[in-house]
Every structure is written in C-alpha cells, then in structure tokens.
Motif scaffolding. Structure first.
Motif, mmCIF file in Angstrom:
data_model
loop_
_atom_site.group_PDB
_atom_site.id
_atom_site.type_symbol
_atom_site.label_atom_id
_atom_site.label_comp_id
_atom_site.label_asym_id
_atom_site.label_seq_id
_atom_site.Cartn_x
_atom_site.Cartn_y
_atom_site.Cartn_z
ATOM 1 N N PHE A 198 0.822 -1.213 0.000
ATOM 2 C CA PHE A 198 0.000 0.000 0.000
ATOM 3 C C PHE A 198 0.856 1.264 0.000
ATOM 4 O O PHE A 198 0.382 2.348 -0.367
ATOM 5 N N LEU A 199 2.127 1.166 0.391
ATOM 6 C CA LEU A 199 3.002 2.332 0.418
ATOM 7 C C LEU A 199 3.310 2.850 -0.981
ATOM 8 O O LEU A 199 3.692 4.010 -1.144
ATOM 9 N N ASP A 200 3.179 1.992 -1.985
ATOM 10 C CA ASP A 200 3.419 2.414 -3.364
ATOM 11 C C ASP A 200 2.173 3.023 -4.006
ATOM 12 O O ASP A 200 2.235 3.487 -5.144
ATOM 13 N N GLU A 201 1.058 3.019 -3.293
ATOM 14 C CA GLU A 201 -0.197 3.514 -3.841
ATOM 15 C C GLU A 201 -0.681 4.711 -3.020
ATOM 16 O O GLU A 201 -0.045 5.123 -2.053
ATOM 17 N N ARG A 202 -1.809 5.270 -3.414
ATOM 18 C CA ARG A 202 -2.375 6.410 -2.687
ATOM 19 C C ARG A 202 -2.948 5.949 -1.355
ATOM 20 O O ARG A 202 -3.703 4.977 -1.287
ATOM 21 N N ILE A 203 -2.594 6.661 -0.287
ATOM 22 C CA ILE A 203 -3.029 6.323 1.062
ATOM 23 C C ILE A 203 -4.059 7.348 1.519
ATOM 24 O O ILE A 203 -3.756 8.542 1.611
ATOM 25 N N ASP A 204 -5.264 6.893 1.775
ATOM 26 C CA ASP A 204 -6.343 7.779 2.217
ATOM 27 C C ASP A 204 -6.795 7.358 3.615
ATOM 28 O O ASP A 204 -7.385 6.300 3.811
ATOM 29 N N LEU A 205 -6.492 8.212 4.610
ATOM 30 C CA LEU A 205 -6.847 7.917 5.998
ATOM 31 C C LEU A 205 -8.171 8.549 6.404
ATOM 32 O O LEU A 205 -8.544 8.500 7.573
ATOM 33 N N GLY A 206 -8.868 9.157 5.471
ATOM 34 C CA GLY A 206 -10.135 9.804 5.781
ATOM 35 C C GLY A 206 -9.953 11.288 6.009
ATOM 36 O O GLY A 206 -10.520 12.122 5.297
ATOM 37 N N PHE A 207 -9.146 11.660 6.990
ATOM 38 C CA PHE A 207 -8.914 13.069 7.285
ATOM 39 C C PHE A 207 -7.704 13.629 6.538
ATOM 40 O O PHE A 207 -7.526 14.845 6.458
ATOM 41 N N VAL A 208 -6.881 12.759 6.020
ATOM 42 C CA VAL A 208 -5.714 13.187 5.249
ATOM 43 C C VAL A 208 -5.359 12.091 4.257
ATOM 44 O O VAL A 208 -5.617 10.910 4.509
#
Length: 358
Positions: free
Chosen positions: A285-295
């Motif tokens: 997942f580090l090579d892809e877009r990371i969406d934590l909801g708030f950022v």
C-alpha cells in the motif's frame, strides 16, 4: 521417540487440514501468496545448504532457478501452445512435440540445474570468499544471457507464455516438506558434519581427511538441484517466465531470507521466507495512494522497498545472527521449555474463604 512421532503426525495432519481449508475457502490472492511463501522456503533451504552450512558465498542461484523453470515449462507445455508462441523461430526437436507429466518434468528440471551447478562448480569452487561470489554471480548472468539469445530453445527475450498453471498448495508445500526432510537427512549424516567442518575451518577439515572438492561439489550440486525444483514450481505457478525474472535481484532476495532467518538454520529459513513474502505484500500500500479519511498521501513507487529495508535493518541489528541463528526447532526443546503454556488458560485455584483465584 513415540511421543515425537505422534507430535510429528499431528503437525502434518494440521498442515494438511490447513491446506485443504485454504484451497477451498481462501481468496485466490491469499493462496498465491502462500504458494510463493512455500517456493521461497524451498529456494532458501537450497541456498542455505551452500552458504550457511558449507560456508560458500555463492550468488548464482537465479541461474539455476532459470534452468529449472525453463526446463519444466518446456516439458509441460502443450504442442499447440509451443507452436503459437515460437513464431520468431521454431522450437528445436524433439521439444516441439514432447510433453511430459509435471512430476517428471519437475525432476528433470532439477537434474539439469544440478548438472549446470556441477559444470559451474568445477572451476568456481577453487575460489574462496568474495572471489567465489563474483564468479558464481558471473555464471548466473551468463545463463540468463544465454537464455535471452537462444530463440529456438527459450524463445529469447519474449519468454514463455501459456505455461500450465499446475503448481498448487499441495505441490508447493509437499515439495517443500520433501526438500526439508532430504536436506535435514543430509546435514545430520557424516556428509553434513563434513560440510559444517569445512564451514568452520577448511584447513582443519582437510587435515582430518575431508575431501574439500568432493564435499563442496556435493553441496553445490544438491543446492542447484533444489533451486531448479523451486524455479520449476514458480514457472508453473505464474504461467509465464522470461529471462528478466532471473536477475541478481532474485538471488539477493533469497540471500536476504537466509540472512534474516539465520545462516545455518533451516527453521529460520522457513520462518523468514514467510515473513519476507507476506511483509512484502502487506507493505504494498506504500506504493499507492493512502487515504486515511482526514488526510491523504500520494504513494511513491519504491517507498515499500525503503520501509521494508529499514525494518530488516532493525531486525539484523537486534538479531545479529538472524532470527534463529544456527538453532533448529526440535520436539525436545518444545517440550522441555514449554513457553507456549503461558498462553493457555490457567485453572482456578480455590481460596480458603471459598472464593477462587486464577
């Protein structure tokens, strides 16, 4: 002795039940990862025999894997598929019409890889240390370049496609179990003790009457054989292979596994093979877009490798000799030091007043 056999039988039964459950109920992606774990364990065991138990710094494992992968693939592919993919130059006879059962093709792939190991080991094993590493690395690259330029045998840089996807959990884990039993039998024999003596001190081993050339060649050939077996399983798992797969990076990954698990420990190699493969996928997942909801963060290609390498450095710092060092799992140690009992629920003891205490 009877208790050990019962425990071994129970462990094998649990493994079989897990494989049946995984094959029928787990996701195809998870099953693929488990297959890769088992294949990496086979490759790690074969390389640990050479590097860990014999003390030879060999870096030619990818070449032996390529020999096994191409041999097994060519011998299991249907004739129609061969005619379809060999359009630049026809496949040489009798391979163009020859199709063998997968077990026989797999063994032949291992035998050819062992033969290549013997041819390479004859001159290379006269060297030591870094010189041996450079020589075996060069021979591995030579094999890859030959496969890239033999259009009528390996289809050149185009590689092989349409390879029958025969490898499954039973094949990968079953072959891994057979590999472990054979290598443990070898290490616990007089040959194994001679290999360990060579690892500790070649001069002392030779003075005791150990034939260095014979035992080094034995270790190298056996390691190459199982590397070919692992390559054959991998090719028939992926369904496609090409020379670019078998670069030095592949050898580096296997070397990383045995260093992480412990040079001279088959148990550590198996554990680290699973850790390495699973962690490499979990961190994808580090090579892809990371969406934590708030950022949200835009992943960077290669960040997974950076984080994974940093974690491995921490492991090496705290476990300088690997996770297991030179130790092996045994039922005696498991029963004498039952650390696992602390996870079991403890029976409640009655208190004098009629209550209970855990």
């Amino acid at each position: 002795m009877l208790k050990k056999r019962i425990l071994t039988a129970v462990a094998l039964l649990v493994l079989l039940l897990f494989l049946i459950y995984a094959d029928h109920f787990l996701d195809i992606y998870v099953v693929r990862i488990l297959n890769v774990c088992a294949i990496y364990a086979i490759l790690g065991l074969s390389m640990n025999l050479v590097n860990g138990f014999t003390g030879l710094f060999s870096l030619g494992h990818a070449g032996f894997m390529a020999v096994g992968a191409y041999t097994t693939a060519l011998l299991t592919m249907p004739e129609a598929t061969k005619q379809q993919i060999f359009y630049m130059a026809p496949l040489i006879k009798p391979l163009d019409t020859l199709t063998l059962p997968f077990p026989l093709a797999l063994v032949l792939g291992g035998i050819l890889a062992a033969f290549a190991g013997y041819l390479i080991g004859a001159p290379a094993l006269r060297l030591k240390g870094d010189y041996l590493a450079i020589a075996t690395l060069g021979f591995g690259e030579i094999i890859r370049v030959i496969f890239t330029n033999t259009q009528s045998l390996t289809n050149g840089a185009l590689g092989l496609k349409g390879i029958p996807a025969i490898t499954n959990l039973y094949w990968s884990f079953g072959t891994g179990l057979v590999t472990l039993v054979i290598l443990l039998s070898l290490i616990n024999s007089s040959y194994g003790r001679a290999l360990k003596a060579i690892r500790e001190d070649e001069i002392a081993a030779e003075s005791m009457g150990i034939n260095l050339a014979k035992h080094k060649s034995l270790s190298f050939v056996v390691g190459a054989f199982f590397a070919g077996i692992g390559g054959g399983l991998l090719g028939n798992l992926l369904g496609t292979i090409d020379p670019k797969m078998f670069t030095f990076i592949f050898t580096y990954n296997i070397l990383l596994i045995i260093v992480l698990g412990g040079m001279g420990s088959f148990t550590g190699t198996i554990i680290s093979a699973f850790i390495f493969t699973i962690a490499n996928e979990v961190l994808r997942f580090l090579d892809e877009r990371i969406d934590l909801g708030f950022v949200a963060f835009d992943g960077k290609v290669g960040l997974r490798a950076v984080v994974f390498s940093a974690l491995l450095m921490l492991v090496v710092i705290f476990y300088r000799h690997g996770l297991m060092g030179t130790n092996e799992f045994s039922w005696d140690g498991f029963l004498k030091h039952p650390w696992w009992k602390k996870w079991l629920p403890r029976p409640k003891r009655p208190l004098p007043g009629g209550g209970s205490n855990s």
